[in-house]
Design a protein around this motif. Structure first.
Motif: not given
Lengths: 226, 226
Positions: B10-15, B49-52, B58-60, B66-68
């Motif tokens: 999971l591409i993200g940020s904890s905030s 690249r995953s969410n152009p 987030p991107v899973l 990838p799922v956006c």
């Protein structure tokens, strides 16, 4: 699959792109329904009671239970008449996610740019909105290649979720083209979508509910006058 | 249900409130995943690249696919690890439609009013946004009665789709409360939601991923500084 009289009713207006969505979905499933036309500039008691949060069309009434928001209704129709050979959303979770992604893109990103062309007060603003709308269609052309897998529709062999989301805008896109002289669905810029658009409008489930451009033009003038 | 290392990322940020949604969904399903923290003010090559289209978290990534879009990811997780006892969306099409309706309401209507409180430049604008946010919470309190059917969560016995949609805003709601002195989740105005909020934050699937208010305050100050 026919529904008993009164079992399925749709509150809407024949000029609304958003109302077109559940109509196409119900046609695809072969579900009979009663169409309750809202009067221009008024909101019926039934609408206000059925959608108290937004007070907006379309509302589907199934055994009197209301379902609101056009794409939520489309999905409800798909889930409720699920035995039909015609599935609107694919079964595979990844394919579903892709279809949802592009349907949201159409409403949240592409539609405002197309709407911006009609609303623009300067030539500059019009040109800018048109560029955005074309850029969006280019992305949607790429999505078409990916989702259709060489078949006729985003949904494959027949109309699916993204077809309904984008196709419902085609009537008003033609009005925008006539009013501004811009060509939105350009055979050179997005050849696959240009052919897809004709195919969509000619489909059995669409052609009788897709509003005529001349009627939409009249409606647009009436709204501008008001 | 565990996933092999590297299978789910999971591409993200904890905030981020939107990143919290797939984290809660994955926890509910017991799916192990790798969390790829994006750096503040930068966008990784992998994200671009995953969410152009949106270039947003987030991107899973599931087997690198990838799922956006946060709620689309939640639904993907629900559909992919469907055998789990824990269903996030109800199976009944009408219940599903209601859950979708309120999740869309939260993002499209309620969130902008809450965000408006923090952004307001005058006391008048702040009071107006607060009134809108409270009015929205009152509607959501009524929805809670309808959806929870006397149980603990919108989803019934445990966290479901609307719980995730609304619950993901609770961290930032607390920051808004601290910064403005307004009480958003007021025991007198919306007593059921006030209790629900505490229950949500204390849930096993939530408590370790819900960001601490102090950390969000720091982050808010950093953003304001920038």
């Amino acid at each position: 699959m026919a529904a008993a009289a009164g079992e399925v009713r749709l509150i809407g207006s024949s000029s609304s792109r958003f109302v077109l969505r559940p109509r196409v979905a119900l046609n695809l499933k072969g579900v009979e329904y009663e169409f309750l036309q809202e009067k221009f500039g008024e909101k019926s008691e039934l609408l206000l009671r059925s959608n108290p949060v937004y007070k907006k069309i379309p509302v589907l009434l199934h055994h009197d239970k209301p379902v609101c928001e056009s794409m939520i209704i489309v999905e409800y129709v798909d889930g409720t008449w699920a035995n039909s050979a015609q599935a609107i959303l694919p079964a595979d979770p990844y394919e579903r996610a892709l279809h949802r992604f592009w349907a949201v893109y159409i409403d949240d990103k592409w539609f405002p740019s197309m709407f911006g062309i009609a609303k623009a007060e300067t030539e500059e603003a019009k040109a800018e909105s048109a560029e955005q709308a074309w850029a969006g269609l280019k992305l949607l052309e790429e999505a078409f290649v990916k989702l259709s897998k060489g078949k006729d529709f985003f949904g494959g062999d027949t109309i699916g979720y993204v077809d309904i989301a984008l196709g419902s805008h085609l009537g008003w896109a033609k009005v925008t083209e006539q009013m501004t002289g811009l060509k939105l669905l350009d055979e050179e810029k997005t050849p696959l979508l240009a052919v897809w658009a004709e195919r969509f409008c000619a489909h059995e489930a669409v052609k009788e509910v897709m509003p005529e451009t001349a009627k939409l033009m009249e409606y647009a003038k009436m709204r501008l006058g008001k």
